[in-house]
Design a protein around this motif. Sequence first.
Motif, PDB file in Angstrom:
ATOM      1  N   VAL A  42     -47.947 -17.293  -8.695  1.00  0.00           N
ATOM      2  CA  VAL A  42     -46.695 -17.986  -8.978  1.00  0.00           C
ATOM      3  C   VAL A  42     -45.605 -17.432  -8.090  1.00  0.00           C
ATOM      4  O   VAL A  42     -45.362 -16.228  -8.074  1.00  0.00           O
ATOM      5  N   LEU A  54     -46.214 -11.190 -23.407  1.00  0.00           N
ATOM      6  CA  LEU A  54     -46.970 -12.420 -23.688  1.00  0.00           C
ATOM      7  C   LEU A  54     -46.482 -13.532 -22.759  1.00  0.00           C
ATOM      8  O   LEU A  54     -45.284 -13.771 -22.659  1.00  0.00           O
ATOM      9  N   GLY A  73     -43.940  -7.113 -25.231  1.00  0.00           N
ATOM     10  CA  GLY A  73     -43.085  -8.135 -24.623  1.00  0.00           C
ATOM     11  C   GLY A  73     -43.660  -8.727 -23.365  1.00  0.00           C
ATOM     12  O   GLY A  73     -42.928  -9.137 -22.468  1.00  0.00           O
ATOM     13  N   GLY A  84     -47.581 -18.497 -15.534  1.00  0.00           N
ATOM     14  CA  GLY A  84     -47.784 -17.227 -14.856  1.00  0.00           C
ATOM     15  C   GLY A  84     -47.605 -16.079 -15.830  1.00  0.00           C
ATOM     16  O   GLY A  84     -46.849 -16.185 -16.800  1.00  0.00           O
ATOM     17  N   SER A 100     -37.179 -17.783 -12.329  1.00  0.00           N
ATOM     18  CA  SER A 100     -38.468 -17.488 -12.942  1.00  0.00           C
ATOM     19  C   SER A 100     -38.810 -16.019 -12.898  1.00  0.00           C
ATOM     20  O   SER A 100     -39.949 -15.635 -12.882  1.00  0.00           O
ATOM     21  N   GLY A 136     -36.860 -14.688 -22.660  1.00  0.00           N
ATOM     22  CA  GLY A 136     -38.055 -14.177 -23.320  1.00  0.00           C
ATOM     23  C   GLY A 136     -38.863 -13.340 -22.377  1.00  0.00           C
ATOM     24  O   GLY A 136     -38.848 -13.534 -21.170  1.00  0.00           O
ATOM     25  N   PRO A 137     -39.560 -12.409 -22.896  1.00  0.00           N
ATOM     26  CA  PRO A 137     -40.340 -11.501 -22.063  1.00  0.00           C
ATOM     27  C   PRO A 137     -41.636 -12.132 -21.587  1.00  0.00           C
ATOM     28  O   PRO A 137     -42.143 -13.053 -22.203  1.00  0.00           O
ATOM     29  N   GLY A 138     -42.107 -11.597 -20.516  1.00  0.00           N
ATOM     30  CA  GLY A 138     -43.416 -12.016 -20.047  1.00  0.00           C
ATOM     31  C   GLY A 138     -43.399 -13.383 -19.453  1.00  0.00           C
ATOM     32  O   GLY A 138     -42.973 -14.354 -20.049  1.00  0.00           O
ATOM     33  N   GLY A 139     -43.838 -13.511 -18.228  1.00  0.00           N
ATOM     34  CA  GLY A 139     -43.888 -14.829 -17.615  1.00  0.00           C
ATOM     35  C   GLY A 139     -42.508 -15.296 -17.255  1.00  0.00           C
ATOM     36  O   GLY A 139     -41.542 -14.545 -17.214  1.00  0.00           O
ATOM     37  N   SER A 140     -42.420 -16.552 -16.942  1.00  0.00           N
ATOM     38  CA  SER A 140     -41.160 -17.073 -16.452  1.00  0.00           C
ATOM     39  C   SER A 140     -40.801 -18.337 -17.191  1.00  0.00           C
ATOM     40  O   SER A 140     -41.664 -19.101 -17.615  1.00  0.00           O
ATOM     41  N   THR A 141     -39.560 -18.551 -17.336  1.00  0.00           N
ATOM     42  CA  THR A 141     -39.074 -19.792 -17.923  1.00  0.00           C
ATOM     43  C   THR A 141     -38.010 -20.365 -17.020  1.00  0.00           C
ATOM     44  O   THR A 141     -37.444 -19.674 -16.173  1.00  0.00           O
ATOM     45  N   PRO A 151     -39.646 -12.597 -14.267  1.00  0.00           N
ATOM     46  CA  PRO A 151     -40.166 -12.219 -15.572  1.00  0.00           C
ATOM     47  C   PRO A 151     -39.162 -11.450 -16.404  1.00  0.00           C
ATOM     48  O   PRO A 151     -39.167 -11.516 -17.609  1.00  0.00           O
ATOM     49  N   PRO A 175     -38.176 -24.287 -21.104  1.00  0.00           N
ATOM     50  CA  PRO A 175     -39.580 -24.446 -20.711  1.00  0.00           C
ATOM     51  C   PRO A 175     -39.972 -23.479 -19.607  1.00  0.00           C
ATOM     52  O   PRO A 175     -39.157 -23.111 -18.762  1.00  0.00           O
ATOM     53  N   GLY A 176     -41.230 -23.074 -19.626  1.00  0.00           N
ATOM     54  CA  GLY A 176     -41.743 -22.207 -18.580  1.00  0.00           C
ATOM     55  C   GLY A 176     -42.243 -23.027 -17.398  1.00  0.00           C
ATOM     56  O   GLY A 176     -42.552 -24.214 -17.533  1.00  0.00           O
TER      57      GLY A 176
END
Lengths: 240, 329
Positions: free
Chosen positions: A49, B101, B99, B106, A55, A63-68, A57, B249-250
């Motif tokens: 990604v 998740l 934290g 990705g 985006s 929010g934690p983790g990943g991207s929004t 992280p 949205p992610g």
Amino acid sequence: MNSTEPRSISRVPVLVLLAFVTVAIATAGLSQSNSPAIADDGIGISVTVAPSPSSSPSGGGSGPGGSTSSESPSPSPSASTLPVSNDPGLGGIVFVSGLSSRYVASPNPMDSRVSLTFTVRNDAKSTINASARFWATTAVGARIGTERTLDIRKLQPNETRVIQTSISELGQWTAVHTHVTFSPPSVVDGKRLSPVTRDSFVVIPPLVIVGGCAALGLIALLGFRLDWFARVAAAIRGIG
Amino acid sequence: MTTTIIEVVPGVDPMSEPHSRSTKPPKPPKVPKPPRRMPRPARAPIALTQAQFFARSSLAVVAALLIAFVLNVAVLSQIQHAVAQQRLRDDLTEQLAAGTLPVSEGDIDDHLVVDGVPLGLLSIPSLGVNQVFVEGTSGSTLAAGPGHRRDTVLPGQIGTSVLMGRAAAYGGPLARIQELAPGDRFTVRTGQGVTDFSVIGVRYAGDPVPSAPKGKQSRLILETARGAPFAPSGVAYVDAQATSTALPPGTRQTTFAALPATAQPLASDTSTVWALVFALQFLIVVEIGAVWAYRRIGAQKTWIVFVPLTVLAGIYVTNQVTILLPNLL
């Protein structure tokens, strides 16, 4: 002893092994060629990604983790992925649940009964009158049991109503499909509606067959033990 | 004065009545009853030709595999699902605490989330459903629990999300979702928090879909097979609308056009056919070994060694066959 015999026997497992490996490799190649986008982990692509300002992280506070991201909402999958027919159905203003079926024990096993529950909600602006027809079929589609038609009167806007009834005389058909057809008014709030059908599946315990088998088993057991019983009776008479 | 001499014999009570047992005559030996029926003559051994023997053995193996298949689908798959859910729950708890998740396609290292990674917890109290859902919707992925279709946003995020689950095998986590009535409530927990949903209604294929969510709304569609267990007649959809604030949205890399065919409802995943071939080969090797051992070593030792191996091979084969079944089954 013929010297060539052990050699021929020893070739067999080698040939079998070679055949297995060949088939396995061919099948693996075939399965991969059928689904080129699938890797062992179930994903066809291994894309990294690309980080973007929105985006990160750790950023964005979303929010934690990943991207929004705060992009425009994703398009609804309903438009492109879900089957759509020209049938107006309930027009998005009347909503129904699925059909719930539950076997009700009866003293007469030939008069099996199934309790059916169905929920309908009116999201239209006007009060509607509708009907619900309940019936049952066997696994091959033959109609069985009684058929019930219930009137749903004066369903108010934003009202959710639970419709419950039962179908009897289902005999000992073990696998029974139950159905309900909800028939709304043809036009509600200027929208055309059409009937929809919901299905369910219920198992009726085959009490007659199970009971018959149990009785036959008991009789067979008694038959085997009859000689033993006769000897016990003779012994009791001898004591007397 | 009279003197009585009592002879003491070991094992005999001297005060008992003498010769009290000798009054009864000895019992005559029992005469065996004549048999009710004449014994049947011994059957002559049936000599099978090689072809008949091969056919009988093959049919016996096929029958054993069919029984193992039924046991696998009805019993073992449920256990596998329970074990997988326990592991997923551990992972989910750990990642929620850390934290990390994933809330997009990705992960925290900006790598694509692979199939089977836990994404959240689906809780439907009225049905007793409390399942960890994972990324991906292929047949092998849905064996662990409900799966998130990867081209849609996560539940609770702005847009429409799709969760698919099995109806019968592997725990059948979404088997009863048709019992959800309009207005019923449930929750989904993801890495962004808990979202409350209210059920809109149940749809079948061909029914018109509800209008698309407007503005910053979140919609969730639950999908599973409908009809008799293990004999699906179609797909049931449950639409639900988020009643709490929708979340951002992610980013999604996968589009519907790029979605593999194996991720569609009621699709079969044939990417693991190679494993089935290896499993069948293992079974055949075990059978050959059993026959060889029976002739060379003897029945008892063969039984002890090869019954567990045959059961293992049967489970392996039927497990691979079960994975090939439609993903919502």
